[in-house]
Design a protein around this motif. Structure first.
Motif, PDB file in Angstrom:
ATOM      1  N   ASP A  89      36.986  40.487  42.148  1.00  0.00           N
ATOM      2  CA  ASP A  89      36.920  40.142  43.573  1.00  0.00           C
ATOM      3  C   ASP A  89      37.030  38.642  43.778  1.00  0.00           C
ATOM      4  OD1 ASP A  89      36.522  42.836  44.048  1.00  0.00           O
ATOM      5  OD2 ASP A  89      34.332  42.658  44.026  1.00  0.00           O
ATOM      6  N   ARG A  90      36.400  37.868  42.928  1.00  0.00           N
ATOM      7  CA  ARG A  90      36.456  36.413  43.064  1.00  0.00           C
ATOM      8  C   ARG A  90      37.857  35.877  42.740  1.00  0.00           C
ATOM      9  NH1 ARG A  90      31.020  37.389  41.355  1.00  0.00           N
ATOM     10  NH2 ARG A  90      29.572  36.394  42.822  1.00  0.00           N
ATOM     11  N   ILE A  91      38.533  36.501  41.786  1.00  0.00           N
ATOM     12  CA  ILE A  91      39.917  36.091  41.509  1.00  0.00           C
ATOM     13  C   ILE A  91      40.811  36.388  42.709  1.00  0.00           C
ATOM     14  CG2 ILE A  91      41.915  36.568  40.037  1.00  0.00           C
ATOM     15  CD1 ILE A  91      40.000  37.069  37.736  1.00  0.00           C
ATOM     16  N   HIS A  92      40.587  37.542  43.346  1.00  0.00           N
ATOM     17  CA  HIS A  92      41.367  37.881  44.532  1.00  0.00           C
ATOM     18  C   HIS A  92      41.085  36.890  45.668  1.00  0.00           C
ATOM     19  CE1 HIS A  92      43.510  40.552  47.313  1.00  0.00           C
ATOM     20  NE2 HIS A  92      42.534  40.295  48.183  1.00  0.00           N
ATOM     21  N   ILE A  93      39.838  36.494  45.834  1.00  0.00           N
ATOM     22  CA  ILE A  93      39.501  35.523  46.879  1.00  0.00           C
ATOM     23  C   ILE A  93      40.187  34.187  46.618  1.00  0.00           C
ATOM     24  CG2 ILE A  93      37.601  34.183  47.881  1.00  0.00           C
ATOM     25  CD1 ILE A  93      35.798  36.587  47.449  1.00  0.00           C
ATOM     26  N   ALA A  94      40.177  33.735  45.355  1.00  0.00           N
ATOM     27  CA  ALA A  94      40.816  32.457  45.029  1.00  0.00           C
ATOM     28  C   ALA A  94      42.326  32.512  45.266  1.00  0.00           C
ATOM     29  CB  ALA A  94      40.508  32.080  43.579  1.00  0.00           C
ATOM     30  N   ASP A  95      42.949  33.616  44.890  1.00  0.00           N
ATOM     31  CA  ASP A  95      44.396  33.746  45.090  1.00  0.00           C
ATOM     32  C   ASP A  95      44.753  33.745  46.572  1.00  0.00           C
ATOM     33  OD1 ASP A  95      44.692  33.830  42.369  1.00  0.00           O
ATOM     34  OD2 ASP A  95      44.785  36.025  42.262  1.00  0.00           O
ATOM     35  N   ARG A  96      43.982  34.470  47.366  1.00  0.00           N
ATOM     36  CA  ARG A  96      44.294  34.551  48.789  1.00  0.00           C
ATOM     37  C   ARG A  96      43.984  33.246  49.516  1.00  0.00           C
ATOM     38  NH1 ARG A  96      47.506  36.961  50.981  1.00  0.00           N
ATOM     39  NH2 ARG A  96      46.416  37.968  52.721  1.00  0.00           N
ATOM     40  N   LEU A  97      42.991  32.493  49.029  1.00  0.00           N
ATOM     41  CA  LEU A  97      42.716  31.195  49.634  1.00  0.00           C
ATOM     42  C   LEU A  97      43.870  30.217  49.387  1.00  0.00           C
ATOM     43  CD1 LEU A  97      38.906  30.641  48.888  1.00  0.00           C
ATOM     44  CD2 LEU A  97      39.980  31.137  51.094  1.00  0.00           C
ATOM     45  N   ARG A  98      44.478  30.296  48.213  1.00  0.00           N
ATOM     46  CA  ARG A  98      45.639  29.444  47.948  1.00  0.00           C
ATOM     47  C   ARG A  98      46.827  29.826  48.832  1.00  0.00           C
ATOM     48  NH1 ARG A  98      43.762  29.653  42.470  1.00  0.00           N
ATOM     49  NH2 ARG A  98      45.019  31.532  42.106  1.00  0.00           N
ATOM     50  N   GLU A  99      46.866  31.089  49.240  1.00  0.00           N
ATOM     51  CA  GLU A  99      47.924  31.544  50.145  1.00  0.00           C
ATOM     52  C   GLU A  99      47.563  31.301  51.601  1.00  0.00           C
ATOM     53  OE1 GLU A  99      48.462  35.600  49.148  1.00  0.00           O
ATOM     54  OE2 GLU A  99      49.244  35.206  47.130  1.00  0.00           O
ATOM     55  N   ARG A 100      46.411  30.649  51.849  1.00  0.00           N
ATOM     56  CA  ARG A 100      45.952  30.305  53.197  1.00  0.00           C
ATOM     57  C   ARG A 100      45.688  31.546  54.063  1.00  0.00           C
ATOM     58  NH1 ARG A 100      46.262  24.942  54.071  1.00  0.00           N
ATOM     59  NH2 ARG A 100      47.590  23.711  52.652  1.00  0.00           N
ATOM     60  N   ALA A 101      45.149  32.576  53.434  1.00  0.00           N
ATOM     61  CA  ALA A 101      44.742  33.765  54.184  1.00  0.00           C
ATOM     62  C   ALA A 101      43.387  33.509  54.837  1.00  0.00           C
ATOM     63  CB  ALA A 101      44.669  34.982  53.261  1.00  0.00           C
ATOM     64  N   THR A 102      43.145  34.160  55.950  1.00  0.00           N
ATOM     65  CA  THR A 102      41.876  33.988  56.655  1.00  0.00           C
ATOM     66  C   THR A 102      40.771  34.773  55.948  1.00  0.00           C
ATOM     67  OG1 THR A 102      42.327  35.865  58.115  1.00  0.00           O
ATOM     68  CG2 THR A 102      43.098  33.689  58.820  1.00  0.00           C
ATOM     69  N   ILE A 103      39.540  34.393  56.268  1.00  0.00           N
ATOM     70  CA  ILE A 103      38.393  35.053  55.642  1.00  0.00           C
ATOM     71  C   ILE A 103      38.312  36.514  56.080  1.00  0.00           C
ATOM     72  CG2 ILE A 103      35.867  35.077  55.553  1.00  0.00           C
ATOM     73  CD1 ILE A 103      35.897  32.086  55.592  1.00  0.00           C
ATOM     74  N   ARG A 104      38.615  36.793  57.332  1.00  0.00           N
ATOM     75  CA  ARG A 104      38.565  38.172  57.806  1.00  0.00           C
ATOM     76  C   ARG A 104      39.633  39.031  57.120  1.00  0.00           C
ATOM     77  NH1 ARG A 104      35.279  39.273  61.939  1.00  0.00           N
ATOM     78  NH2 ARG A 104      34.328  37.503  63.055  1.00  0.00           N
ATOM     79  N   THR A 105      40.786  38.451  56.847  1.00  0.00           N
ATOM     80  CA  THR A 105      41.825  39.191  56.139  1.00  0.00           C
ATOM     81  C   THR A 105      41.397  39.500  54.710  1.00  0.00           C
ATOM     82  OG1 THR A 105      43.518  38.107  57.490  1.00  0.00           O
ATOM     83  CG2 THR A 105      44.234  39.159  55.447  1.00  0.00           C
ATOM     84  N   ILE A 106      40.823  38.514  54.034  1.00  0.00           N
ATOM     85  CA  ILE A 106      40.352  38.722  52.665  1.00  0.00           C
ATOM     86  C   ILE A 106      39.241  39.772  52.635  1.00  0.00           C
ATOM     87  CG2 ILE A 106      39.315  37.606  50.663  1.00  0.00           C
ATOM     88  CD1 ILE A 106      40.570  34.992  51.586  1.00  0.00           C
ATOM     89  N   ALA A 107      38.322  39.706  53.600  1.00  0.00           N
ATOM     90  CA  ALA A 107      37.230  40.673  53.641  1.00  0.00           C
ATOM     91  C   ALA A 107      37.749  42.089  53.878  1.00  0.00           C
ATOM     92  CB  ALA A 107      36.234  40.280  54.731  1.00  0.00           C
ATOM     93  N   ALA A 108      38.752  42.224  54.742  1.00  0.00           N
ATOM     94  CA  ALA A 108      39.322  43.555  54.989  1.00  0.00           C
ATOM     95  C   ALA A 108      40.011  44.096  53.742  1.00  0.00           C
ATOM     96  CB  ALA A 108      40.297  43.484  56.158  1.00  0.00           C
ATOM     97  N   GLU A 109      40.671  43.237  52.974  1.00  0.00           N
ATOM     98  CA  GLU A 109      41.338  43.687  51.749  1.00  0.00           C
ATOM     99  C   GLU A 109      40.341  44.113  50.679  1.00  0.00           C
ATOM    100  OE1 GLU A 109      45.214  40.727  52.283  1.00  0.00           O
ATOM    101  OE2 GLU A 109      43.691  40.333  50.742  1.00  0.00           O
ATOM    102  N   LEU A 110      39.171  43.461  50.637  1.00  0.00           N
ATOM    103  CA  LEU A 110      38.149  43.805  49.647  1.00  0.00           C
ATOM    104  C   LEU A 110      37.192  44.888  50.136  1.00  0.00           C
ATOM    105  CD1 LEU A 110      37.179  40.245  48.330  1.00  0.00           C
ATOM    106  CD2 LEU A 110      38.648  41.934  47.216  1.00  0.00           C
ATOM    107  N   GLY A 111      37.267  45.219  51.417  1.00  0.00           N
ATOM    108  CA  GLY A 111      36.326  46.192  51.962  1.00  0.00           C
ATOM    109  C   GLY A 111      34.926  45.630  52.102  1.00  0.00           C
ATOM    110  N   ARG A 112      34.834  44.329  52.392  1.00  0.00           N
ATOM    111  CA  ARG A 112      33.543  43.648  52.511  1.00  0.00           C
ATOM    112  C   ARG A 112      33.391  43.088  53.915  1.00  0.00           C
ATOM    113  NH1 ARG A 112      30.148  44.134  47.858  1.00  0.00           N
ATOM    114  NH2 ARG A 112      31.530  44.411  46.061  1.00  0.00           N
ATOM    115  N   SER A 113      32.189  42.624  54.198  1.00  0.00           N
ATOM    116  CA  SER A 113      31.932  41.961  55.464  1.00  0.00           C
ATOM    117  C   SER A 113      32.480  40.537  55.415  1.00  0.00           C
ATOM    118  CB  SER A 113      30.433  41.933  55.762  1.00  0.00           C
ATOM    119  OG  SER A 113      30.150  41.163  56.905  1.00  0.00           O
ATOM    120  N   PRO A 114      33.006  40.018  56.534  1.00  0.00           N
ATOM    121  CA  PRO A 114      33.483  38.619  56.526  1.00  0.00           C
ATOM    122  C   PRO A 114      32.384  37.632  56.170  1.00  0.00           C
ATOM    123  CG  PRO A 114      34.338  39.780  58.443  1.00  0.00           C
ATOM    124  CD  PRO A 114      33.345  40.706  57.796  1.00  0.00           C
TER     125      PRO A 114
END
Length: 276
Positions: free
Chosen positions: A84-109
């Motif tokens: 999950d942390r690797i996915h967060i780091a990858d998506r942050l480099r792609e400038r994805a929003t926190i809500r988008t990352i949370a929806a992809e992981l099935g977590r709360s923003p």
């Protein structure tokens, strides 16, 4: 960090690298990688790897523990995993929003936002997944030392508030108002209650438990919902199960009504008796 890089780059031996070893541990705690820390201190990267990973006893060399104790990975879905942390780091480099990352992981923003805020690099602010996993594993072991026990200034402020017969809630708000820019002086009221009621810890003087407004020297345990006492001793009887003689209301006590209704009934009966 009060450390100066030595000008002499010749091999110094194990005993001569005590200052470099202490500085290496400090840089690793700040989130630097092994090559970066070794480059700053002027040591070989294999030396840093031995310091970071520890070593077994061999000949005259004694065993050395690693920097961080090995903690088994959490298998509970409640916590974030390394993937999950690797996915967060990858998506942050792609400038994805926190809500988008949370929806992809099935977590709360808020979970993703708190993870980035707590485990990012303290200096550069970058989120590195493996360093974040190491910080999370380092905070996981329990029990942890109490905040009041290791802060004499905080302990004194709490004791002064209890001497003034303040409640723990009032003390918490007063500390936040008095020290707005010092998080180490902020504490929750539950922490104060635990420091008062836990015996043998010495965080707050035991006699100050009497300063609480309840006046109890020991904490009253709260019962679980399945262990609560019933409101009525006798079991409840449904209205459909009432006896048949209650229908005609021929027996005193079967009448229903408020006190005013019963008073009017008694007065009318008294009038009829006098008239008869």
């Amino acid at each position: 960090m009060d450390f100066k890089i030595r000008k002499d780059r010749k091999p110094q031996g194990a005993r001569k690298l005590a200052e470099e070893r202490a500085a290496y541990f400090q840089l690793m705690q700040q989130g630097m990688s092994n090559p970066q820390a070794c480059r700053v201190l002027g040591i070989h990267r294999r030396t840093g790897q031995r310091w970071r990973n520890g070593r077994n006893a061999s000949g005259k060399d004694k065993a050395a523990p690693p920097i961080r104790a090995v903690v088994p990975p959490s298998m509970s879905s409640r916590y974030l995993h390394e993937a999950d942390r690797i996915h967060i780091a990858d998506r942050l480099r792609e400038r994805a929003t926190i809500r988008t990352i949370a929806a992809e992981l099935g977590r709360s923003p808020s979970t993703v936002s708190r993870e980035i805020r707590r485990n990012r690099h303290p200096i550069s602010g970058q989120y590195r997944p493996f360093a974040a996993q190491a910080r999370a594993d380092g905070r996981r072991p329990r029990p942890k030392p109490g905040k009041i026990a290791f802060n004499p200034e905080l302990r004194k402020a709490i004791q002064d508030g209890l001497d003034e017969l303040w409640s723990p809630e009032q003390i918490c708000h007063a500390l936040r108002a008095q020290f707005p820019d010092r998080p180490e002086m902020h504490v929750a009221h539950e922490t104060i209650y635990q420091a008062l009621y836990i015996q043998g810890r010495g965080e707050v003087r035991r006699e100050l438990a009497g300063a609480l407004r309840t006046g109890r020297a020991c904490r009253k345990p709260r019962r679980r919902p399945d262990c609560r006492r019933p409101r009525f001793i006798d079991p409840m009887v449904m209205i459909s199960e009432r006896p048949a003689e209650a229908e005609d209301r021929a027996i005193p006590g079967h009448w229903e009504g408020d006190r005013a209704t019963r008073s009017r009934t008694n007065l009318s009966g008294l009038t009829d008796w006098r008239g008869g």
